[in-house]
Design a protein around this motif. Sequence first.
Motif, PDB file in Angstrom:
ATOM      1  N   LEU A 142       0.828  -1.205   0.000  1.00  0.00           N
ATOM      2  CA  LEU A 142       0.000   0.000   0.000  1.00  0.00           C
ATOM      3  C   LEU A 142       0.861   1.252   0.000  1.00  0.00           C
ATOM      4  O   LEU A 142       0.575   2.222  -0.713  1.00  0.00           O
ATOM      5  N   ALA A 143       1.916   1.242   0.797  1.00  0.00           N
ATOM      6  CA  ALA A 143       2.785   2.411   0.888  1.00  0.00           C
ATOM      7  C   ALA A 143       3.516   2.671  -0.417  1.00  0.00           C
ATOM      8  O   ALA A 143       3.832   3.820  -0.740  1.00  0.00           O
ATOM      9  N   ARG A 144       3.789   1.636  -1.188  1.00  0.00           N
ATOM     10  CA  ARG A 144       4.546   1.794  -2.432  1.00  0.00           C
ATOM     11  C   ARG A 144       3.690   2.315  -3.597  1.00  0.00           C
ATOM     12  O   ARG A 144       4.234   2.739  -4.623  1.00  0.00           O
ATOM     13  N   GLU A 146       1.881   4.986  -3.646  1.00  0.00           N
ATOM     14  CA  GLU A 146       2.000   6.436  -3.762  1.00  0.00           C
ATOM     15  C   GLU A 146       2.719   6.956  -2.525  1.00  0.00           C
ATOM     16  O   GLU A 146       2.381   6.582  -1.400  1.00  0.00           O
ATOM     17  N   ALA A 147       3.715   7.825  -2.750  1.00  0.00           N
ATOM     18  CA  ALA A 147       4.480   8.365  -1.624  1.00  0.00           C
ATOM     19  C   ALA A 147       3.564   9.109  -0.656  1.00  0.00           C
ATOM     20  O   ALA A 147       2.703   9.899  -1.066  1.00  0.00           O
ATOM     21  N   ASN A 148       3.743   8.840   0.631  1.00  0.00           N
ATOM     22  CA  ASN A 148       2.990   9.472   1.715  1.00  0.00           C
ATOM     23  C   ASN A 148       1.492   9.162   1.677  1.00  0.00           C
ATOM     24  O   ASN A 148       0.700   9.826   2.344  1.00  0.00           O
ATOM     25  N   ALA A 149       1.105   8.147   0.882  1.00  0.00           N
ATOM     26  CA  ALA A 149      -0.306   7.767   0.873  1.00  0.00           C
ATOM     27  C   ALA A 149      -0.687   7.059   2.164  1.00  0.00           C
ATOM     28  O   ALA A 149      -1.845   7.095   2.585  1.00  0.00           O
ATOM     29  N   LEU A 150       0.282   6.414   2.817  1.00  0.00           N
ATOM     30  CA  LEU A 150       0.032   5.691   4.063  1.00  0.00           C
ATOM     31  C   LEU A 150       0.415   6.585   5.237  1.00  0.00           C
ATOM     32  O   LEU A 150       1.495   7.201   5.247  1.00  0.00           O
ATOM     33  N   THR A 151      -0.451   6.661   6.229  1.00  0.00           N
ATOM     34  CA  THR A 151      -0.204   7.515   7.388  1.00  0.00           C
ATOM     35  C   THR A 151      -0.019   6.670   8.643  1.00  0.00           C
ATOM     36  O   THR A 151      -0.609   5.597   8.774  1.00  0.00           O
ATOM     37  N   PHE A 152       0.813   7.146   9.550  1.00  0.00           N
ATOM     38  CA  PHE A 152       0.966   6.458  10.836  1.00  0.00           C
ATOM     39  C   PHE A 152       0.938   7.468  11.961  1.00  0.00           C
ATOM     40  O   PHE A 152       1.446   8.581  11.853  1.00  0.00           O
ATOM     41  N   ALA A 153       0.329   7.066  13.057  1.00  0.00           N
ATOM     42  CA  ALA A 153       0.200   7.916  14.237  1.00  0.00           C
ATOM     43  C   ALA A 153       1.269   7.565  15.255  1.00  0.00           C
ATOM     44  O   ALA A 153       1.825   6.462  15.255  1.00  0.00           O
ATOM     45  N   SER A 154       1.545   8.514  16.129  1.00  0.00           N
ATOM     46  CA  SER A 154       2.467   8.256  17.242  1.00  0.00           C
ATOM     47  C   SER A 154       2.101   9.162  18.407  1.00  0.00           C
ATOM     48  O   SER A 154       1.291  10.088  18.266  1.00  0.00           O
ATOM     49  N   ALA A 155       2.747   8.913  19.533  1.00  0.00           N
ATOM     50  CA  ALA A 155       2.515   9.725  20.726  1.00  0.00           C
ATOM     51  C   ALA A 155       3.277  11.036  20.684  1.00  0.00           C
ATOM     52  O   ALA A 155       3.273  11.780  21.661  1.00  0.00           O
ATOM     53  N   GLY A 156       3.940  11.342  19.570  1.00  0.00           N
ATOM     54  CA  GLY A 156       4.647  12.605  19.438  1.00  0.00           C
ATOM     55  C   GLY A 156       5.901  12.459  18.600  1.00  0.00           C
ATOM     56  O   GLY A 156       6.391  11.351  18.372  1.00  0.00           O
ATOM     57  N   ALA A 172      12.017  -0.653   4.436  1.00  0.00           N
ATOM     58  CA  ALA A 172      11.176  -1.071   3.320  1.00  0.00           C
ATOM     59  C   ALA A 172      11.329  -0.154   2.116  1.00  0.00           C
ATOM     60  O   ALA A 172      10.777  -0.441   1.045  1.00  0.00           O
ATOM     61  N   ASN A 173      12.045   0.957   2.314  1.00  0.00           N
ATOM     62  CA  ASN A 173      12.254   1.953   1.247  1.00  0.00           C
ATOM     63  C   ASN A 173      10.929   2.522   0.745  1.00  0.00           C
ATOM     64  O   ASN A 173      10.675   2.610  -0.452  1.00  0.00           O
ATOM     65  N   VAL A 174      10.089   2.917   1.695  1.00  0.00           N
ATOM     66  CA  VAL A 174       8.819   3.556   1.362  1.00  0.00           C
ATOM     67  C   VAL A 174       8.690   4.849   2.159  1.00  0.00           C
ATOM     68  O   VAL A 174       9.270   4.988   3.237  1.00  0.00           O
ATOM     69  N   GLU A 175       7.914   5.791   1.618  1.00  0.00           N
ATOM     70  CA  GLU A 175       7.659   7.050   2.302  1.00  0.00           C
ATOM     71  C   GLU A 175       6.251   7.029   2.879  1.00  0.00           C
ATOM     72  O   GLU A 175       5.282   6.736   2.172  1.00  0.00           O
ATOM     73  N   MET A 176       6.160   7.336   4.168  1.00  0.00           N
ATOM     74  CA  MET A 176       4.865   7.358   4.848  1.00  0.00           C
ATOM     75  C   MET A 176       4.738   8.677   5.598  1.00  0.00           C
ATOM     76  O   MET A 176       5.745   9.266   5.996  1.00  0.00           O
ATOM     77  N   LEU A 177       3.535   9.123   5.794  1.00  0.00           N
ATOM     78  CA  LEU A 177       3.292  10.402   6.449  1.00  0.00           C
ATOM     79  C   LEU A 177       3.095  10.207   7.949  1.00  0.00           C
ATOM     80  O   LEU A 177       2.199   9.474   8.367  1.00  0.00           O
TER      81      LEU A 177
END
Length: 319
Positions: A142-144, A146-156, A172-177
């Motif tokens: 899914l991440a591959r 489209e760049a930044n198409a996949l989003t991930f959350a964090s505590a900061g 994985a050589n992918v870009e995520m937002l």
Amino acid sequence: MIVRRSLLLSSLAMPALAQTPWAPSRPMRMVVPFAPGGAADTVGRVIAEQLAALLGQPMTVENRPGGGTTIGAVAVARAPADGHTLLYATPNVQILNPHLMRTLPYDPVADFAPVIAVLRAPKLLVVRPDFAARDIPGLIALARREANALTFASAGVASSGHLAAAMLGQMANVEMLHVPFRGTAPAVQEVMGGRVDFMMDNIATLLPLVRDGRLRALAVSTADPAAAAPELPTVAATLPGYHDASFNYLLAPARTPPEVIAVLNATVNTILDQPAMRARFEALGIEKLGGTPQALAAMVREESDRWGPVIRQGGITAE
């Protein structure tokens, strides 16, 4: 003759005195560089209570939050090196902050003496129950697309969950937002609500939500399967060499005498080996560590070598 006899008796007594184990002579304190109520604070208080019982002196827990753990770390670095002050540390103190911050108000190596590793906890990678990807290969696919198409959350920003997901993306050589929040709770809510795709955080926090069906776990972060969820695959099964586990440990001020460190180390090892403590950790999915101060020092070096490149490649800095 009397003088010679006295000298002889004194010389015979000296080795016995030298072998007398150290014991605290006044109340002790454990500095926790976080606000009360968090995971580190909770376990730190349990360890402090047991130390007090075994060493025969009361031990107070002093919360010194702020500065990405630097406030608490400085308090211990500047404390007398006599064994009466300990720092309940997380990787920020010696492993992450040197890479995340341009300057530190302490030397992460020279200002502390390793005492013992306490615990290690894997993370879970979780998504909402109806998320399209069913495993790590699917997530990467899914991440591959489209760049930044996949989003991930964090505590900061620069939180452990942020770094764990950043390492996954790099390997994985992918870009995520990245979508940072102010704490784990709001991040979890956004993933459950479908507004963010996934997150990585400690198993003790996320596994109950997985068991309740509110989240779905794709994998664990450690190189080996987690004892609390052995059915889950590892990220490393898809990305060989991937490994991440939060761990807690104890530090003393630098120049604390070796005999003092030895007593503290042996006492905490005893605490960690208690059946009740082991059962408590297992219920939370936490692995007890223990071991020698030298083993802890080696672990800190290894983890620093692991995370330094991830932080530099990601351009990650502490807020």
